[in-house]
Design a protein around this motif. Sequence first.
Motif, short mmCIF file in Angstrom:
data_model
loop_
_atom_site.label_atom_id
_atom_site.label_comp_id
_atom_site.label_asym_id
_atom_site.label_seq_id
_atom_site.Cartn_x
_atom_site.Cartn_y
_atom_site.Cartn_z
N MET A 262 -15.57 6.41 0.39
CA MET A 262 -15.38 6.52 1.83
C MET A 262 -16.52 7.39 2.33
O MET A 262 -16.71 8.51 1.84
CB MET A 262 -14.02 7.17 2.14
CG MET A 262 -13.69 7.16 3.61
SD MET A 262 -13.26 5.51 4.21
CE MET A 262 -11.50 5.46 3.86
N LYS B 270 -0.03 6.17 -3.78
CA LYS B 270 -0.62 5.24 -4.76
C LYS B 270 0.17 5.24 -6.06
O LYS B 270 0.49 6.31 -6.58
CB LYS B 270 -2.05 5.67 -5.11
CG LYS B 270 -2.98 5.70 -3.93
CD LYS B 270 -4.41 6.01 -4.36
CE LYS B 270 -5.33 5.87 -3.16
NZ LYS B 270 -6.73 6.04 -3.50
N GLU C 14 -16.01 2.26 4.34
CA GLU C 14 -15.95 2.14 2.88
C GLU C 14 -17.17 1.38 2.36
O GLU C 14 -17.67 0.47 3.02
CB GLU C 14 -14.69 1.38 2.47
CG GLU C 14 -13.44 2.21 2.55
CD GLU C 14 -12.22 1.45 2.09
OE1 GLU C 14 -12.20 1.02 0.92
OE2 GLU C 14 -11.31 1.28 2.90
N LYS D 223 -4.94 6.50 -11.84
CA LYS D 223 -5.48 7.21 -10.68
C LYS D 223 -5.31 8.71 -10.86
O LYS D 223 -6.17 9.50 -10.45
CB LYS D 223 -4.81 6.74 -9.41
CG LYS D 223 -5.15 5.28 -9.09
CD LYS D 223 -4.65 4.84 -7.73
CE LYS D 223 -4.75 3.34 -7.53
NZ LYS D 223 -6.10 2.81 -7.47
N ALA E 280 -10.27 12.78 -1.86
CA ALA E 280 -9.19 13.23 -0.98
C ALA E 280 -8.31 14.25 -1.70
O ALA E 280 -8.04 14.11 -2.89
CB ALA E 280 -8.34 12.01 -0.58
N LYS F 144 -11.10 -6.04 1.95
CA LYS F 144 -9.88 -6.12 1.13
C LYS F 144 -8.69 -6.76 1.84
O LYS F 144 -7.84 -7.35 1.20
CB LYS F 144 -9.47 -4.72 0.68
CG LYS F 144 -10.40 -4.13 -0.36
CD LYS F 144 -9.76 -2.96 -1.09
CE LYS F 144 -10.49 -2.63 -2.37
NZ LYS F 144 -11.53 -1.63 -2.24
N VAL G 273 -1.26 2.91 2.75
CA VAL G 273 -1.81 3.87 3.70
C VAL G 273 -0.77 3.93 4.83
O VAL G 273 -0.63 2.99 5.60
CB VAL G 273 -3.18 3.43 4.24
CG1 VAL G 273 -3.74 4.45 5.23
CG2 VAL G 273 -4.17 3.21 3.09
N GLU H 242 -2.02 11.31 -1.42
CA GLU H 242 -3.28 11.96 -1.05
C GLU H 242 -3.59 11.87 0.43
O GLU H 242 -3.06 11.04 1.16
CB GLU H 242 -4.44 11.43 -1.89
CG GLU H 242 -4.80 9.98 -1.63
CD GLU H 242 -5.98 9.52 -2.49
OE1 GLU H 242 -6.09 9.94 -3.65
OE2 GLU H 242 -6.77 8.72 -1.97
N GLU H 243 -4.47 12.76 0.81
CA GLU H 243 -4.98 12.86 2.17
C GLU H 243 -5.60 11.52 2.58
O GLU H 243 -6.23 10.85 1.77
CB GLU H 243 -6.06 13.95 2.12
CG GLU H 243 -6.97 14.08 3.29
CD GLU H 243 -8.26 14.86 2.92
OE1 GLU H 243 -9.03 15.14 3.84
OE2 GLU H 243 -8.49 15.16 1.72
N CYS H 244 -5.43 11.17 3.85
CA CYS H 244 -6.05 9.94 4.35
C CYS H 244 -7.49 10.28 4.79
O CYS H 244 -7.70 11.20 5.57
CB CYS H 244 -5.24 9.42 5.54
SG CYS H 244 -5.79 7.81 6.06
N LEU H 245 -8.43 9.54 4.25
CA LEU H 245 -9.84 9.77 4.60
C LEU H 245 -10.25 8.79 5.69
O LEU H 245 -9.73 7.67 5.76
CB LEU H 245 -10.73 9.54 3.37
CG LEU H 245 -10.49 10.45 2.17
CD1 LEU H 245 -11.36 10.00 1.00
CD2 LEU H 245 -10.80 11.90 2.53
N VAL I 283 -1.54 8.77 2.16
CA VAL I 283 -1.72 7.61 1.27
C VAL I 283 -0.87 7.81 0.01
O VAL I 283 -0.89 8.89 -0.58
CB VAL I 283 -3.22 7.46 0.91
CG1 VAL I 283 -3.43 6.22 0.05
CG2 VAL I 283 -4.06 7.38 2.18
N VAL J 169 -1.37 0.46 -3.32
CA VAL J 169 -1.74 1.55 -2.40
C VAL J 169 -1.10 1.30 -1.04
O VAL J 169 -1.20 0.21 -0.49
CB VAL J 169 -3.27 1.61 -2.24
CG1 VAL J 169 -3.67 2.65 -1.19
CG2 VAL J 169 -3.93 1.93 -3.57
P1 AMP Z 1 -7.68 1.70 -3.95
O1 AMP Z 1 -6.87 0.68 -4.72
O2 AMP Z 1 -7.48 3.11 -4.40
O3 AMP Z 1 -9.11 1.28 -3.77
O4 AMP Z 1 -7.13 1.62 -2.46
C1 AMP Z 1 -7.13 0.40 -1.75
C2 AMP Z 1 -7.56 0.66 -0.34
O5 AMP Z 1 -6.69 1.63 0.28
C3 AMP Z 1 -8.94 1.28 -0.23
O6 AMP Z 1 -9.94 0.32 -0.27
C4 AMP Z 1 -8.85 1.96 1.12
O7 AMP Z 1 -9.03 1.02 2.17
C5 AMP Z 1 -7.43 2.44 1.16
N1 AMP Z 1 -7.37 3.83 0.72
C6 AMP Z 1 -7.15 4.29 -0.52
N2 AMP Z 1 -7.16 5.64 -0.56
C7 AMP Z 1 -7.41 6.05 0.70
C8 AMP Z 1 -7.53 7.33 1.32
N3 AMP Z 1 -7.38 8.46 0.64
N4 AMP Z 1 -7.78 7.37 2.64
C9 AMP Z 1 -7.89 6.24 3.37
N5 AMP Z 1 -7.79 5.00 2.85
C10 AMP Z 1 -7.54 4.89 1.53
#
Ligand code: AMP
Length: 426
Positions: free
Chosen positions: A269, A144, A188, A104, A119, A210, A156, A181-184, A142, A154
Amino acid sequence: MAILLIGSGGREHALAYALAGSPYCRCLFTAPGNPGTAAFGRNRPDLDVADHAAVTAFCRQEGVGLVVIGPEVPLVAGLVDDLRAAGIRAFGPTRAAAQLEGSKGFTKDLCAEYGIPTAAFARFREVEPALAYLRERGVPIVVKADGLAAGKGVVVADTLREAEAAVRTMLSEPGAEIVVEECLFGEEASFFALCDGTRAVPIGTAQDHKRVFDGDRGPNTGGMGAYSPATVLTPEIERTVMETIIAPTLQGMRERGNPFTGILYAGLMLTADGPKLIEYNTRFGDPEAQVLMPRLTSDLVPALVAACDGDVSGVEVGFDPHRAALTVVMAAAGYPGTVVRGSEIRGLDNVIDDEVIVFLAGTRAENGRLLADGGRVLAVTALGASILEAQARAYAAISRIDWPEGFCRRDIGYRAVAREVAGDGI
Ligand code: AMP
Ligand code: GLY
């Protein structure tokens, strides 16, 4: 040509269905495969896909003209590099290009360098600076893990306490790295692009679900259901994604000496400020492939071959604009935690027709019986003139499947169905 497909999930059953349907496919091998892929060719559970020399030898022996790799692990392990070095055509990114999924931090740095909307973030290896950053930015935030975590790395966090705990847990492994990272906010959606290293052509959209429980509650999973097309991604947003996200990513990868070939799966997002990249996967999604493949009206094999051979400019990827697909995952009780294997699934023959396909995931065949053998077990997929129609068909099929040990979400497609009811459909 002979084709070798790598993987054993519902995605691979869907890919086998699309590949074997091509007039270019003389025979299909799947390693290791599952009872679903066995219906389209020969499974090779004896072939160890982690042993690249053995896969290469198998391809030579069988005259394999195309290797298609479903999951991320063999990509990150460099299977494509080793096959290509042996002169075998392999679809998917090299190990270095698969870092777009495997790290990431790598992807976030690329976004920062090439101005790709994502983000705001920072990378950490040490706990204290990460905690200081959390406190400065505030919640929601968030956290990760840097490496592959099958969608489970991940958090949140809505409270500082939760965020701090995530930082400490993820950094407790030696050598671990995290991204904070910033929460968006927004809806999705997933966007798929077929890439040849330089150019890309869109190859469908979908929306995944998910979380394990209805209403997007509970822990994250690999995906409990999906539908396609993602009606929230308008043609205008698709163009923006191609221009502001996919094209600069390909340029960045090329300039770094690691051109990206394969499927670039952008998890987006759709924010008030436009589409932003949440993450990349470097392969088809699971269960997104289960809704993309049945809608495809063009031949998948020449499209994948063109990408491998470095020129997708002549590729037409066709989807029936008037056909939607929706898949509901049936998982074994306990998923995404520990599951009990070995329960029998009955009644699938009664539900399969022109509009309903059951893609098999974690299953095994034993003495003519189909047994559950994993977390996600079935992807019950239906087509329809609308997402609402596909949804009704998928759930009608599920009601006829006899597998008391399984469960599914009852609300797959709810956002799109609400849009359709409001008059905004496919
Ligand atoms: P990822 O494995 O990076 O896809 O993250 C899994 C899930 O976490 C995503 O499908 C989003 O629902 C949530 N997520 C990840 N990053 C963010 C973010 N910056 N802001 C809000 N939700 C996030
Ligand atoms: N369904 C999410 C993924 O394949 O990563």
